[in-house]
Design a protein around this motif. Structure first.
Motif, PDB file in Angstrom:
ATOM      1  N   LYS A  43       0.825  -1.213   0.000  1.00  0.00           N
ATOM      2  CA  LYS A  43       0.000   0.000   0.000  1.00  0.00           C
ATOM      3  C   LYS A  43       0.857   1.259   0.000  1.00  0.00           C
ATOM      4  O   LYS A  43       0.541   2.229  -0.692  1.00  0.00           O
ATOM      5  N   VAL A  44       1.941   1.252   0.769  1.00  0.00           N
ATOM      6  CA  VAL A  44       2.844   2.405   0.775  1.00  0.00           C
ATOM      7  C   VAL A  44       3.451   2.594  -0.612  1.00  0.00           C
ATOM      8  O   VAL A  44       3.516   3.713  -1.130  1.00  0.00           O
TER       9      VAL A  44
ATOM     10  N   VAL B  19       1.446   6.272  -7.260  1.00  0.00           N
ATOM     11  CA  VAL B  19       0.378   7.149  -7.769  1.00  0.00           C
ATOM     12  C   VAL B  19       0.793   8.615  -7.644  1.00  0.00           C
ATOM     13  O   VAL B  19       0.578   9.411  -8.561  1.00  0.00           O
ATOM     14  N   ALA B  20       1.413   8.973  -6.522  1.00  0.00           N
ATOM     15  CA  ALA B  20       1.868  10.354  -6.345  1.00  0.00           C
ATOM     16  C   ALA B  20       2.891  10.726  -7.419  1.00  0.00           C
ATOM     17  O   ALA B  20       2.811  11.811  -8.010  1.00  0.00           O
ATOM     18  N   ASN B  21       3.833   9.837  -7.700  1.00  0.00           N
ATOM     19  CA  ASN B  21       4.827  10.107  -8.735  1.00  0.00           C
ATOM     20  C   ASN B  21       4.196  10.180 -10.115  1.00  0.00           C
ATOM     21  O   ASN B  21       4.601  10.993 -10.944  1.00  0.00           O
TER      22      ASN B  21
ATOM     23  N   LEU C  39       2.895  13.493 -14.596  1.00  0.00           N
ATOM     24  CA  LEU C  39       1.980  13.978 -15.631  1.00  0.00           C
ATOM     25  C   LEU C  39       1.865  15.499 -15.580  1.00  0.00           C
ATOM     26  O   LEU C  39       1.849  16.163 -16.623  1.00  0.00           O
ATOM     27  N   ALA C  40       1.798  16.056 -14.382  1.00  0.00           N
ATOM     28  CA  ALA C  40       1.707  17.511 -14.240  1.00  0.00           C
ATOM     29  C   ALA C  40       2.981  18.197 -14.746  1.00  0.00           C
ATOM     30  O   ALA C  40       2.904  19.278 -15.337  1.00  0.00           O
TER      31      ALA C  40
ATOM     32  N   LEU D 232       9.221   7.838 -14.372  1.00  0.00           N
ATOM     33  CA  LEU D 232      10.138   6.710 -14.193  1.00  0.00           C
ATOM     34  C   LEU D 232       9.981   6.113 -12.807  1.00  0.00           C
ATOM     35  O   LEU D 232       9.921   4.890 -12.629  1.00  0.00           O
ATOM     36  N   CYS D 233       9.899   6.975 -11.782  1.00  0.00           N
ATOM     37  CA  CYS D 233       9.717   6.499 -10.409  1.00  0.00           C
ATOM     38  C   CYS D 233       8.380   5.777 -10.256  1.00  0.00           C
ATOM     39  O   CYS D 233       8.280   4.782  -9.539  1.00  0.00           O
TER      40      CYS D 233
END
Length: 144
Positions: free
Chosen positions: A112-113, A119-121, A126-127, A141-142
């Motif tokens: 989960k971590v 997802v954050a990366n 994308l931003a 990449l991350c």
């Protein structure tokens, strides 16, 4: 004055078994984990093989710390969600995962971590693809 050794070392979140093995190899060679910091380990001298070190991803829980203390496991410290314990080897092994369900539950926490970080990366990547320096590829990449 008590000799102390400071070692900076990086382990990825999924390498917790490798980290635990390294900490126990240090204890076998006479250096016991005494304090933990971000990618920093502090050791004090001990009799080689005198202690066993264990770590687990576990939320802060006073009842759990009391339970571990009843097992004669000493709380060393925590880094983020990782908690570190040591216990005299003469008391026997003290694995934190005694059955397949507890091991799977722990692996689920680790997964989960990793999913949250991924997802954050992905979102940051994308931003940042529209950034003038085109630095979004690092996060993408991350995320991969």
């Amino acid at each position: 004055m008590l000799a102390r050794k400071k070692i900076r070392k990086v382990f990825w979140v999924w390498e917790y078994e490798k980290e635990e093995q390294w900490l126990n190899q240090m204890a076998q060679s006479g250096w016991l984990l005494d304090k933990i910091g971000f990618c920093t380990y502090y050791f004090v001298p001990c009799q080689p093989g005198e202690y066993i070190v264990r770590l687990e991803m576990h939320k802060h829980d006073a009842d759990y710390l009391s339970f571990m203390q009843e097992l004669d496991a000493e709380y060393i410290g925590r880094m983020a969600q990782w908690i570190y314990f040591r216990r005299k080897a003469e008391l026997g092994d003290f694995g934190l995962f005694h059955d397949i369900d507890s091991k799977l539950k722990h692996l689920d926490k680790v997964g989960k971590v990793l999913a949250i970080v991924g997802v954050a990366n992905l979102l940051i990547g994308l931003a940042n693809t529209f950034h003038p320096l085109n630095i979004g590829w690092i996060n993408l990449l991350c995320a991969t």
